[in-house]
Every structure is written in C-alpha cells, then in structure tokens.
Design an enzyme around this catalytic site. Structure first.
Site, PDB file in Angstrom:
ATOM      1  N   GLU A   1       0.918  -1.148  -0.058  1.00  0.00           N
ATOM      2  CA  GLU A   1       0.184  -0.054   0.153  1.00  0.00           C
ATOM      3  C   GLU A   1       0.819   1.446   0.162  1.00  0.00           C
ATOM      4  O   GLU A   1       0.459   2.025  -0.656  1.00  0.00           O
ATOM      5  CB  GLU A   1      -1.181  -0.061   1.029  1.00  0.00           C
ATOM      6  CG  GLU A   1      -0.500   0.463   2.518  1.00  0.00           C
ATOM      7  CD  GLU A   1       0.095  -0.403   3.217  1.00  0.00           C
ATOM      8  OE1 GLU A   1       1.214  -1.077   2.945  1.00  0.00           O
ATOM      9  OE2 GLU A   1      -0.096  -0.566   4.359  1.00  0.00           O
ATOM     10  N   VAL A   2       1.855   1.379   0.701  1.00  0.00           N
ATOM     11  CA  VAL A   2       2.839   2.560   1.052  1.00  0.00           C
ATOM     12  C   VAL A   2       4.104   2.174   0.984  1.00  0.00           C
ATOM     13  O   VAL A   2       4.853   1.282   1.382  1.00  0.00           O
ATOM     14  CB  VAL A   2       2.370   3.141   2.128  1.00  0.00           C
ATOM     15  CG1 VAL A   2       2.402   2.664   3.432  1.00  0.00           C
ATOM     16  CG2 VAL A   2       2.794   4.478   2.160  1.00  0.00           C
ATOM     17  N   ASP A   3       5.094   3.093   0.301  1.00  0.00           N
ATOM     18  CA  ASP A   3       6.535   3.016   0.351  1.00  0.00           C
ATOM     19  C   ASP A   3       6.969   4.355   1.438  1.00  0.00           C
ATOM     20  O   ASP A   3       6.730   5.327   0.528  1.00  0.00           O
ATOM     21  CB  ASP A   3       6.982   3.330  -1.213  1.00  0.00           C
ATOM     22  CG  ASP A   3       8.488   3.254  -1.278  1.00  0.00           C
ATOM     23  OD1 ASP A   3       9.050   3.455  -0.082  1.00  0.00           O
ATOM     24  OD2 ASP A   3       8.984   3.320  -2.267  1.00  0.00           O
ATOM     25  N   ASP A   4       7.288   3.902   2.516  1.00  0.00           N
ATOM     26  CA  ASP A   4       7.627   4.908   3.611  1.00  0.00           C
ATOM     27  C   ASP A   4       9.043   5.250   3.412  1.00  0.00           C
ATOM     28  O   ASP A   4       9.569   5.866   2.659  1.00  0.00           O
ATOM     29  CB  ASP A   4       6.880   4.669   4.767  1.00  0.00           C
ATOM     30  CG  ASP A   4       7.085   5.786   5.914  1.00  0.00           C
ATOM     31  OD1 ASP A   4       7.580   6.936   5.310  1.00  0.00           O
ATOM     32  OD2 ASP A   4       6.856   5.403   6.961  1.00  0.00           O
TER      33      ASP A   4
ATOM     34  N   THR B   1      12.187   0.151   3.566  1.00  0.00           N
ATOM     35  CA  THR B   1      12.830  -0.822   4.181  1.00  0.00           C
ATOM     36  C   THR B   1      12.122  -2.204   3.789  1.00  0.00           C
ATOM     37  O   THR B   1      12.807  -2.980   3.757  1.00  0.00           O
ATOM     38  CB  THR B   1      12.742  -0.482   5.616  1.00  0.00           C
ATOM     39  OG1 THR B   1      13.135   0.783   6.223  1.00  0.00           O
ATOM     40  CG2 THR B   1      13.485  -1.519   6.572  1.00  0.00           C
ATOM     41  N   THR B   2      10.841  -1.985   4.121  1.00  0.00           N
ATOM     42  CA  THR B   2      10.218  -3.262   3.841  1.00  0.00           C
ATOM     43  C   THR B   2      10.018  -3.537   2.222  1.00  0.00           C
ATOM     44  O   THR B   2      10.531  -4.840   2.087  1.00  0.00           O
ATOM     45  CB  THR B   2       8.658  -2.922   3.897  1.00  0.00           C
ATOM     46  OG1 THR B   2       8.286  -2.532   5.334  1.00  0.00           O
ATOM     47  CG2 THR B   2       7.646  -4.211   3.745  1.00  0.00           C
TER      48      THR B   2
ATOM     49  N   PRO C   1      -8.520   2.648   4.512  1.00  0.00           N
ATOM     50  CA  PRO C   1      -9.933   2.431   4.907  1.00  0.00           C
ATOM     51  C   PRO C   1     -10.088   0.945   5.906  1.00  0.00           C
ATOM     52  O   PRO C   1     -10.790   0.974   6.745  1.00  0.00           O
ATOM     53  CB  PRO C   1     -10.765   2.396   3.664  1.00  0.00           C
ATOM     54  CG  PRO C   1      -9.935   2.127   2.481  1.00  0.00           C
ATOM     55  CD  PRO C   1      -8.817   2.831   3.143  1.00  0.00           C
TER      56      PRO C   1
HETATM   57  P1  5GP Z   1       8.336   1.291   5.219  1.00  0.00           P
HETATM   58  O1  5GP Z   1       8.771   2.329   6.162  1.00  0.00           O
HETATM   59  O2  5GP Z   1       9.164   0.042   5.267  1.00  0.00           O
HETATM   60  O3  5GP Z   1       8.313   1.689   3.675  1.00  0.00           O
HETATM   61  O4  5GP Z   1       6.831   1.057   5.604  1.00  0.00           O
HETATM   62  C1  5GP Z   1       6.690  -0.212   6.498  1.00  0.00           C
HETATM   63  C2  5GP Z   1       5.318   0.017   6.818  1.00  0.00           C
HETATM   64  O5  5GP Z   1       4.772   0.909   7.652  1.00  0.00           O
HETATM   65  C3  5GP Z   1       4.152  -0.206   5.722  1.00  0.00           C
HETATM   66  O6  5GP Z   1       4.021  -1.378   4.885  1.00  0.00           O
HETATM   67  C4  5GP Z   1       2.903   0.196   6.328  1.00  0.00           C
HETATM   68  O7  5GP Z   1       2.258  -0.882   6.901  1.00  0.00           O
HETATM   69  C5  5GP Z   1       3.517   1.109   7.407  1.00  0.00           C
HETATM   70  N1  5GP Z   1       3.476   2.545   7.144  1.00  0.00           N
HETATM   71  C6  5GP Z   1       4.166   3.472   7.067  1.00  0.00           C
HETATM   72  N2  5GP Z   1       3.646   4.623   6.515  1.00  0.00           N
HETATM   73  C7  5GP Z   1       2.132   4.450   6.505  1.00  0.00           C
HETATM   74  C8  5GP Z   1       1.117   5.207   6.480  1.00  0.00           C
HETATM   75  O8  5GP Z   1       1.264   6.747   6.195  1.00  0.00           O
HETATM   76  N3  5GP Z   1       0.027   4.840   6.725  1.00  0.00           N
HETATM   77  C9  5GP Z   1      -0.339   3.737   7.241  1.00  0.00           C
HETATM   78  N4  5GP Z   1      -1.544   3.175   7.404  1.00  0.00           N
HETATM   79  N5  5GP Z   1       0.917   2.713   7.442  1.00  0.00           N
HETATM   80  C10 5GP Z   1       1.959   3.287   7.076  1.00  0.00           C
END
Ligand code: 5GP
Length: 202
Positions: free
Chosen positions: A110-113, A116-117, A184
């Site tokens: 859903e999201v690339d924050d 790391t994942t 949602p």
């Molecule tokens: P990463 O930091 O590895 O890219 O993201 C790790 C996880 O943190 C995501 O898969 C997601 O579950 C959660 N996450 C990061 N940012 C958000 C956000 O803005 N909203 C939500 N609901 N989850 C997030």
C-alpha cells in the site's frame, strides 16, 4: 503533528484501475506477490483490471512482513524503520518458490514510506528464487516490479536495485509528502473515515 490523509475504498479502486494499463503494457505480470496486510486489497482490485479476455486471472501469493525493534526485555514493539521480520513467506521446500522462476512478478504494497519493507522483500525474493533456479538447473530470468498506492517523497532508508528503477519497474499511483495515510481497512468507523476523506481534496 503529522498531517493525516484519509483515503477511501473508492479512491483506491480508481488508483488501481488507472495504473492497470501501464502495469499490463510495461510489466506484463503473470504473478502478484501482495505484502500483507496493506498490499492485499490493492492486489485483489488490481487483479480484476489486469484480467485479459481468454487468459486466467493472475494468481496472488501473500507474504507478511513487519518492522520491529527488539527491546532489551526481549519484547518486540512495532517501530518503523528498524528490523524487518518475516511473518509469512513462500514455502521454499514446496513448488511455491520454484513457481516464480522465469515469471514477471509484481510486488504490491500500500505504501512506500522508508522503503525498508520493499528493499527487504525484493532482496529476499530475488535471493530465494535464484537459489530455487540453481537447484532446479533452470536458466529463465525472473523479473520483479513494484506497485504501491502511495510513495512518500522523503529520504529513503531502504534501496531498490538500480536496474529496477532505471527500467521503470516501480509504479506509485500517487506521490505524497511525509504525511500519515489513513487506509479504509484500518478504520474503526468507516462512515467517519469517509466523511474525513470527503472534507479533503487529494
Ligand atoms: P516502510 O517504512 O518499510 O516503507 O513501511 C513499513 C510499513 O509501515 C508499511 O508497510 C505500512 O504498513 C506502515 N506505514 C508506513 N507509512 C504509513 C502510512 O502513512 N499509513 C499507514 N497506514 N501505514 C504506514
């Protein structure tokens, strides 16, 4: 306080629909790997829009990853950006991993924050499919592409293979700032969630 963005099921449906032609034309996926739990719903919606007349539905495999920080008392606590733990993976001993050999695999989240994942998923899947390929004495190349609903425009801790980015095998439906996105499927009150979303324009 971090700005929150509320996204509705309808918006997510449309983001998947809009991305589908590009995914079909450029990636031609024949398998999806959904990273749980946020990747499941987008992957399922996408599957409907990737369906080609006369061809079967693209199968979806699920993997589960979560970010944990190991506390001194041994108890894990969720803390984005620390250590990735596999909560569900493809079965290396069965045909699940071998089934990826030679495929165009689309990884959906859903999201690339912090990234790391995604870094973990791509690196580990590439490694495991390469092991399976060698074990089976096969020569076909497997390619991985990524689809995410939202990419946060920020400095990333994780990195994706240069070859993947250079060949445009990464699609984010929307690029946002460093905000918190409320999906949602996490809402306790979906009507309240939708009314918060209606008050915003994204
Ligand atoms: P990463 O930091 O590895 O890219 O993201 C790790 C996880 O943190 C995501 O898969 C997601 O579950 C959660 N996450 C990061 N940012 C958000 C956000 O803005 N909203 C939500 N609901 N989850 C997030």
């Amino acid at each position: 306080m971090v700005e929150k963005i509320y996204v509705t099921y309808n918006q997510i449906h449309k983001l998947c629909q809009e991305a589908a032609p590009k995914i079909l034309n450029e990636f031609k996926p024949n398998l999806m790997i959904a990273i749980g739990g946020g990747g499941y719903v987008p992957a399922r919606i996408l599957r409907s829009f990737l369906k080609q007349p006369g061809s079967p539905n693209i199968p979806i495999q699920a993997i589960g990853l979560s970010l944990y920080e190991q506390l001194s008392d041994g108890g894990p606590v969720e803390a984005p950006g620390t250590k990735v733990t596999r909560t569900q993976w493809l079965d290396l001993s069965s045909l699940e991993m071998a089934n990826l050999i030679g495929k165009h695999v689309l990884i959906v989240d859903e999201v690339d924050d912090t990234r790391t994942t995604l870094e973990y998923a791509v690196r580990e899947l590439e490694k495991d499919v390469e092991t399976a390929r060698k074990e089976q004495g096969r020569s076909e190349k497997t390619t991985f592409s990524i689809f995410v609903l939202h990419n946060k425009d920020k400095t990333k801790k994780g990195h994706l293979p240069a070859e993947m980015l250079e060949n445009d095998r990464y699609i984010a439906a929307v690029t946002v700032g460093d905000v918190w996105i409320c999906y949602p499927w996490e809402a306790e009150d979906i009507d309240e969630h939708d009314s918060m979303a209606a008050k915003q324009s994204i």
